[in-house]
Design an enzyme around this catalytic site. Structure first.
Site, short mmCIF file in Angstrom:
data_model
loop_
_atom_site.label_atom_id
_atom_site.label_comp_id
_atom_site.label_asym_id
_atom_site.label_seq_id
_atom_site.Cartn_x
_atom_site.Cartn_y
_atom_site.Cartn_z
N ASP A 127 3.73 5.60 -0.90
CA ASP A 127 2.73 4.61 -1.34
C ASP A 127 3.25 3.76 -2.51
OD1 ASP A 127 1.14 5.96 0.43
OD2 ASP A 127 -0.47 6.37 -0.98
N ASP A 128 2.59 2.63 -2.69
CA ASP A 128 2.70 1.78 -3.91
C ASP A 128 3.93 0.89 -4.01
OD1 ASP A 128 0.39 3.11 -4.48
OD2 ASP A 128 1.08 4.03 -6.33
N HIS A 142 -1.72 -0.90 1.97
CA HIS A 142 -2.24 -0.07 0.87
C HIS A 142 -2.98 -0.95 -0.14
CE1 HIS A 142 -2.58 3.53 -1.50
NE2 HIS A 142 -1.75 3.16 -2.45
N HIS A 160 -4.07 -2.77 -5.50
CA HIS A 160 -4.35 -1.36 -5.82
C HIS A 160 -5.62 -1.17 -6.65
CE1 HIS A 160 -3.33 2.89 -6.55
NE2 HIS A 160 -2.48 2.74 -5.54
N HIS A 187 5.55 8.73 -3.38
CA HIS A 187 5.57 7.34 -3.86
C HIS A 187 7.02 6.90 -3.96
CE1 HIS A 187 1.63 8.87 -5.09
NE2 HIS A 187 1.21 7.62 -5.04
#
Ligand code: ZN
Length: 220
Positions: free
Chosen positions: A37-38, A87, A91, A178
Site C-alpha cells: 500500500d501507499d 488506494h 489517503h 507498504h
C-alpha cells in the site's frame, strides 16, 4: 500462473481425466497474495525487481497523487507481471468525506492510473482500512482488505516485520505491507524465501481470486 488456468479450462472441454488430474495438482498447491500500500515510492522498483527474480508477483494499491511522479515505476510494475490497484488519491479517512468527495478520490485515481498505464484497476483498498456499509454499496470496485498484517508501519526491525507475516501464514492469505519503507523491502527478502520453503506460491490478489473460484467450482 495465468497460462495454467487457461490451459486447464481449455483441456476441460476435451479431456476430463487429464483436466481433473492437473486441477487436483494445481489447486492443491498453497497460494498467498502479497499486497503493498501507499506507493509507489523510491523503493518500489527494487521491490518489483526482487519479486521478479524470485518468480513472485504482488498487488500494489497505489495512491493517485503519486502516479504522475512515478510513471515509469508503474509501467515497470505491470511489465513485471504485478497488479495495480486503487488506494484513493490522497489517503483520507473516507468515512469523514461527502459522497462527492469519496467518488472523486476513487475516480481520479482510476483515471490517473489509466492515463499512465492504459490499465484500469478492478480492486480497491480503503485508506486506513476505513470503510462502512454505505461505502461498500457506493464503491463499484472489488474491496480488498487483508488477512495477514506485517505491521511494517509500526515496527522498525525487518526481522520483526518478517516474523509478523511468517508466524501466522496460511493458505489464501492476503499479506499487508507498504512499499514506502526500506525496512519492508529488507523484510521481503526474508519473507519470500521462507514462504517458498513452506511451499507457497506468491501471486496477485486477482490471481488468488481466480484460484478461489476454481476451488469452489471443483469443491476443493
Ligand atoms: Zn494506506
Amino acid at each position: 500462473m495465468k497460462q495454467f488456468i487457461i490451459l486447464l479450462l481449455i483441456s476441460s472441454y476435451f479431456s476430463y481425466p487429464v483436466f481433473s488430474a492437473n486441477m487436483t495438482k494445481n489447486i492443491e498447491k498453497k497460494y498467498v497474495a502479497l499486497t503493498f500500500d501507499d506507493g509507489p515510492s523510491n523503493y518500489t522498483k527494487d521491490i518489483a525487481e526482487y519479486l521478479y527474480q524470485n518468480d513472485s508477483y504482488a498487488t500494489f494499491f497505489v495512491l493517485g497523487s503519486k502516479v504522475s511522479i512515478y510513471q515509469e515505476t508503474l509501467i515497470n510494475l505491470i511489465d513485471k507481471g504485478n497488479e495495480i490497484a486503487n488506494h484513493t488519491y490522497n489517503h483520507p479517512w473516507l468515512t469523514h468525506l461527502t459522497d462527492k468527495e469519496i467518488l472523486k478520490e476513487i475516480n481520479d485515481t482510476q483515471e490517473s492510473i489509466n492515463k499512465v498505464t492504459g490499465y484500469t484497476p478492478t480492486l480497491f483498498r480503503p485508506s486506513y482500512g476505513d470503510i462502512n456499509k454505505k461505502l461498500k454499496t457506493m464503491i463499484k470496485l472489488n474491496i480488498i482488505m487483508w488477512t495477514n498484517n506485517s505491521s511494517d508501519w509500526k515496527y522498525k526491525s525487518s526481522k520483526t516485520i518478517a516474523s509478523n507475516v511468517i508466524r501466522h501464514i496460511k493458505d489464501n492469505d492476503i499479506i499487508l505491507m507498504h512499499d514506502t519503507y526500506k525496512r519492508s523491502y529488507e523484510a521481503l527478502k526474508i519473507i519470500v524465501p521462507k514462504l517458498k520453503e513452506l511451499d507457497y506460491e506468491i501471486v496477485t490478489v486477482s490471481e488468488l481470486m481466480e484460484i478461489k473460484k476454481l476451488r469452489e467450482l471443483y469443491r476443493y
